[in-house]
Design an enzyme around this catalytic site. Sequence first.
Site, PDB file in Angstrom:
ATOM      1  N   GLU A 118      30.967 -18.651  -8.850  1.00  0.00           N
ATOM      2  CA  GLU A 118      30.200 -18.135  -8.024  1.00  0.00           C
ATOM      3  C   GLU A 118      28.835 -18.950  -7.778  1.00  0.00           C
ATOM      4  O   GLU A 118      27.842 -19.417  -8.963  1.00  0.00           O
ATOM      5  CB  GLU A 118      29.573 -17.069  -8.691  1.00  0.00           C
ATOM      6  CG  GLU A 118      28.984 -15.874  -7.942  1.00  0.00           C
ATOM      7  CD  GLU A 118      28.713 -14.285  -8.340  1.00  0.00           C
ATOM      8  OE1 GLU A 118      27.917 -14.416  -9.271  1.00  0.00           O
ATOM      9  OE2 GLU A 118      29.640 -13.732  -8.156  1.00  0.00           O
ATOM     10  N   HIS A 130       9.378 -35.215  -1.890  1.00  0.00           N
ATOM     11  CA  HIS A 130       9.187 -34.176  -0.593  1.00  0.00           C
ATOM     12  C   HIS A 130       8.648 -32.853  -1.094  1.00  0.00           C
ATOM     13  O   HIS A 130       8.884 -32.305  -2.271  1.00  0.00           O
ATOM     14  CB  HIS A 130      10.120 -33.921   0.014  1.00  0.00           C
ATOM     15  CG  HIS A 130      10.471 -35.306   1.022  1.00  0.00           C
ATOM     16  ND1 HIS A 130      12.139 -35.565   0.888  1.00  0.00           N
ATOM     17  CD2 HIS A 130      10.091 -36.455   1.009  1.00  0.00           C
ATOM     18  CE1 HIS A 130      12.526 -36.542   1.438  1.00  0.00           C
ATOM     19  NE2 HIS A 130      11.329 -37.341   1.587  1.00  0.00           N
ATOM     20  N   LYS A 158      13.111 -24.249  -3.924  1.00  0.00           N
ATOM     21  CA  LYS A 158      14.551 -24.875  -3.620  1.00  0.00           C
ATOM     22  C   LYS A 158      15.547 -24.533  -4.696  1.00  0.00           C
ATOM     23  O   LYS A 158      15.248 -24.610  -5.910  1.00  0.00           O
ATOM     24  CB  LYS A 158      14.568 -26.267  -3.477  1.00  0.00           C
ATOM     25  CG  LYS A 158      13.506 -26.629  -2.126  1.00  0.00           C
ATOM     26  CD  LYS A 158      13.545 -28.293  -2.071  1.00  0.00           C
ATOM     27  CE  LYS A 158      12.610 -28.589  -0.943  1.00  0.00           C
ATOM     28  NZ  LYS A 158      12.469 -30.050  -0.960  1.00  0.00           N
ATOM     29  N   TYR A 177      21.070 -27.604  -0.532  1.00  0.00           N
ATOM     30  CA  TYR A 177      19.820 -26.879  -1.100  1.00  0.00           C
ATOM     31  C   TYR A 177      19.518 -25.846  -0.498  1.00  0.00           C
ATOM     32  O   TYR A 177      19.822 -25.639   1.091  1.00  0.00           O
ATOM     33  CB  TYR A 177      18.664 -27.869  -1.376  1.00  0.00           C
ATOM     34  CG  TYR A 177      18.243 -28.756  -0.417  1.00  0.00           C
ATOM     35  CD1 TYR A 177      17.074 -28.306   0.333  1.00  0.00           C
ATOM     36  CD2 TYR A 177      18.915 -29.812   0.071  1.00  0.00           C
ATOM     37  CE1 TYR A 177      16.642 -29.169   1.319  1.00  0.00           C
ATOM     38  CE2 TYR A 177      18.542 -30.686   0.908  1.00  0.00           C
ATOM     39  CZ  TYR A 177      17.368 -30.508   1.754  1.00  0.00           C
ATOM     40  OH  TYR A 177      16.610 -31.270   2.788  1.00  0.00           O
ATOM     41  N   ASP A 182       9.292 -42.378   3.484  1.00  0.00           N
ATOM     42  CA  ASP A 182       9.393 -42.251   2.101  1.00  0.00           C
ATOM     43  C   ASP A 182       8.381 -43.178   1.426  1.00  0.00           C
ATOM     44  O   ASP A 182       7.728 -43.165   0.285  1.00  0.00           O
ATOM     45  CB  ASP A 182      10.606 -42.176   1.184  1.00  0.00           C
ATOM     46  CG  ASP A 182      11.246 -40.604   1.461  1.00  0.00           C
ATOM     47  OD1 ASP A 182      10.629 -39.656   2.033  1.00  0.00           O
ATOM     48  OD2 ASP A 182      12.471 -40.360   1.200  1.00  0.00           O
TER      49      ASP A 182
END
Length: 184
Positions: free
Chosen positions: A28, A61, A71, A131, A169
């Site tokens: 799961e 980020h 997240k 994510y 970045d």
Amino acid sequence: MNVIKTDIEGILILEPRVFEDSRGYFFESYSKKNFDSEAFGVEFVQDNESCSSQGVMRGLHFQRPPFTQAKLVRCVRGRVLDVAVDIRKGSPTYGRHVAVELTEENHRQFFIPKGFAHGFAVLSDTAVFQYKCDNYYAPESDGGISILDPDLGIDWQIDPDKAILSPKDLSHPLLKDFNSPFTY
């Protein structure tokens, strides 16, 4: 699900119970009921996926208020080093990080609360990274700090001189030059 607390409050490593037999495996990967009881009732609204080649580094980020994001991340193919850096002004752990290796074999997930910068480095030939976010992406609120900041002390397990980074970045400021929009 085994929930592992880290040295920084709020950052969690999640290990699902994996059931394996001759056919393969099952687990799961997300249960709202279990996650609500373990991770402060976050409600996810958006799922994202990226595919990257070895040596790619993404991050560090975050989303500025009012579009901040918590997240829940995982690597479904390959292997990454995933990192969260505390960027909350006044936090006793400001500037510190937690790093965890996420792989298709260990099935680990990493929960990153709001107020943290997030990034990862691809350690395998390729990596598929997924994510969940608790807020929608807002391009105007996009922010970051330098993934190559030596003061953060992150061992990315790849040579930074050979890392593959986006121009965006590469333009993020060092932590010492950063004015955080987050408070502890």
